[in-house]
Design a protein around this motif. Sequence first.
Motif, PDB file in Angstrom:
ATOM      1  N   VAL A 137       0.844  -1.182   0.000  1.00 33.61           N
ATOM      2  CA  VAL A 137       0.000   0.000   0.000  1.00 33.61           C
ATOM      3  C   VAL A 137       0.885   1.239   0.000  1.00 33.61           C
ATOM      4  O   VAL A 137       1.823   1.349   0.792  1.00 33.61           O
ATOM      5  CB  VAL A 137      -0.943   0.011   1.229  1.00 33.61           C
ATOM      6  N   CYS A 138       0.583   2.166  -0.893  1.00 33.54           N
ATOM      7  CA  CYS A 138       1.306   3.427  -0.978  1.00 33.54           C
ATOM      8  C   CYS A 138       0.997   4.256   0.273  1.00 33.54           C
ATOM      9  O   CYS A 138      -0.089   4.123   0.846  1.00 33.54           O
ATOM     10  CB  CYS A 138       0.851   4.162  -2.246  1.00 33.54           C
TER      11      CYS A 138
ATOM     12  N   CYS B 280      -0.070   7.052   0.354  1.00 36.19           N
ATOM     13  CA  CYS B 280      -1.305   7.810   0.099  1.00 36.19           C
ATOM     14  C   CYS B 280      -2.544   6.952   0.337  1.00 36.19           C
ATOM     15  O   CYS B 280      -3.666   7.444   0.249  1.00 36.19           O
ATOM     16  CB  CYS B 280      -1.305   8.369  -1.324  1.00 36.19           C
TER      17      CYS B 280
ATOM     18  N   THR C  34      -3.352   4.113  -1.445  1.00 35.65           N
ATOM     19  CA  THR C  34      -3.753   3.381  -2.650  1.00 35.65           C
ATOM     20  C   THR C  34      -3.023   2.042  -2.722  1.00 35.65           C
ATOM     21  O   THR C  34      -1.808   1.998  -2.549  1.00 35.65           O
ATOM     22  CB  THR C  34      -3.409   4.214  -3.906  1.00 35.65           C
TER      23      THR C  34
ATOM     24  N   MET D  51      -0.900  -0.707  -4.217  1.00 31.39           N
ATOM     25  CA  MET D  51       0.095  -0.609  -5.281  1.00 31.39           C
ATOM     26  C   MET D  51      -0.042  -1.779  -6.248  1.00 31.39           C
ATOM     27  O   MET D  51      -0.594  -2.819  -5.908  1.00 31.39           O
ATOM     28  CB  MET D  51       1.492  -0.540  -4.681  1.00 31.39           C
ATOM     29  N   GLU D  52       0.475  -1.588  -7.474  1.00 30.00           N
ATOM     30  CA  GLU D  52       0.428  -2.605  -8.512  1.00 30.00           C
ATOM     31  C   GLU D  52       1.847  -3.044  -8.867  1.00 30.00           C
ATOM     32  O   GLU D  52       2.787  -2.250  -8.796  1.00 30.00           O
ATOM     33  CB  GLU D  52      -0.258  -2.054  -9.762  1.00 30.00           C
TER      34      GLU D  52
ATOM     35  N   CYS E 175       2.559   3.074  -7.479  1.00 33.44           N
ATOM     36  CA  CYS E 175       1.254   3.608  -7.101  1.00 33.44           C
ATOM     37  C   CYS E 175       0.504   3.983  -8.377  1.00 33.44           C
ATOM     38  O   CYS E 175       0.966   4.842  -9.129  1.00 33.44           O
ATOM     39  CB  CYS E 175       1.413   4.836  -6.206  1.00 33.44           C
TER      40      CYS E 175
ATOM     41  N   ALA F 271      -2.204   5.650  -8.556  1.00 34.34           N
ATOM     42  CA  ALA F 271      -2.833   6.963  -8.401  1.00 34.34           C
ATOM     43  C   ALA F 271      -1.882   8.089  -8.793  1.00 34.34           C
ATOM     44  O   ALA F 271      -2.321   9.120  -9.311  1.00 34.34           O
ATOM     45  CB  ALA F 271      -3.307   7.156  -6.965  1.00 34.34           C
ATOM     46  N   ASP F 272      -0.582   7.886  -8.561  1.00 32.77           N
ATOM     47  CA  ASP F 272       0.396   8.931  -8.875  1.00 32.77           C
ATOM     48  C   ASP F 272       1.768   8.293  -9.092  1.00 32.77           C
ATOM     49  O   ASP F 272       2.418   7.858  -8.141  1.00 32.77           O
ATOM     50  CB  ASP F 272       0.470   9.938  -7.728  1.00 32.77           C
TER      51      ASP F 272
ATOM     52  N   HIS G 280       4.865   8.991  -6.839  1.00 30.12           N
ATOM     53  CA  HIS G 280       5.043   8.439  -5.487  1.00 30.12           C
ATOM     54  C   HIS G 280       6.169   7.414  -5.505  1.00 30.12           C
ATOM     55  O   HIS G 280       6.447   6.783  -6.532  1.00 30.12           O
ATOM     56  CB  HIS G 280       3.752   7.774  -4.988  1.00 30.12           C
TER      57      HIS G 280
ATOM     58  N   HIS H 195       8.380   4.125  -5.229  1.00 28.83           N
ATOM     59  CA  HIS H 195       8.157   2.710  -5.519  1.00 28.83           C
ATOM     60  C   HIS H 195       8.422   1.908  -4.255  1.00 28.83           C
ATOM     61  O   HIS H 195       9.128   2.352  -3.352  1.00 28.83           O
ATOM     62  CB  HIS H 195       9.109   2.243  -6.610  1.00 28.83           C
ATOM     63  N   ARG H 196       7.869   0.715  -4.182  1.00 26.01           N
ATOM     64  CA  ARG H 196       8.162  -0.216  -3.086  1.00 26.01           C
ATOM     65  C   ARG H 196       8.654  -1.512  -3.708  1.00 26.01           C
ATOM     66  O   ARG H 196       8.333  -1.839  -4.848  1.00 26.01           O
ATOM     67  CB  ARG H 196       6.927  -0.485  -2.235  1.00 26.01           C
TER      68      ARG H 196
END
Length: 86
Positions: free
Chosen positions: A22-23, A25, A27, A29-30, A72, A74-75, A78, A80-81
């Motif tokens: 999860v970002c 923010c 959202t 994450m993908e 993310c 959404a943006d 942001h 990366h993970r």
Amino acid sequence: MAAGWKVGGYAYWGVTGPHPMVCPCGTPMELLLAIRPTEHGGTRSWIPLEDEVLNPTHVSVGRGGTFNVFVCPADPAHDHRTSLQG
């Protein structure tokens, strides 16, 4: 297409089991990119014929794990993970 490498789809969770990424923010994450433990993944079919005699780059991730990079949706600005699964 390089065997063992993929863009998008689902992450490999061989060690920890599925874990939500999860970002900050909020959202979910993908998966952007997954890199398997070795460059060839058991095949050399993706190497151009003219390069077959050359040494490969020997890409290796950690101690043989799959490296997942998440973004993310959404943006894209942001952070990366990542996840490394053995």
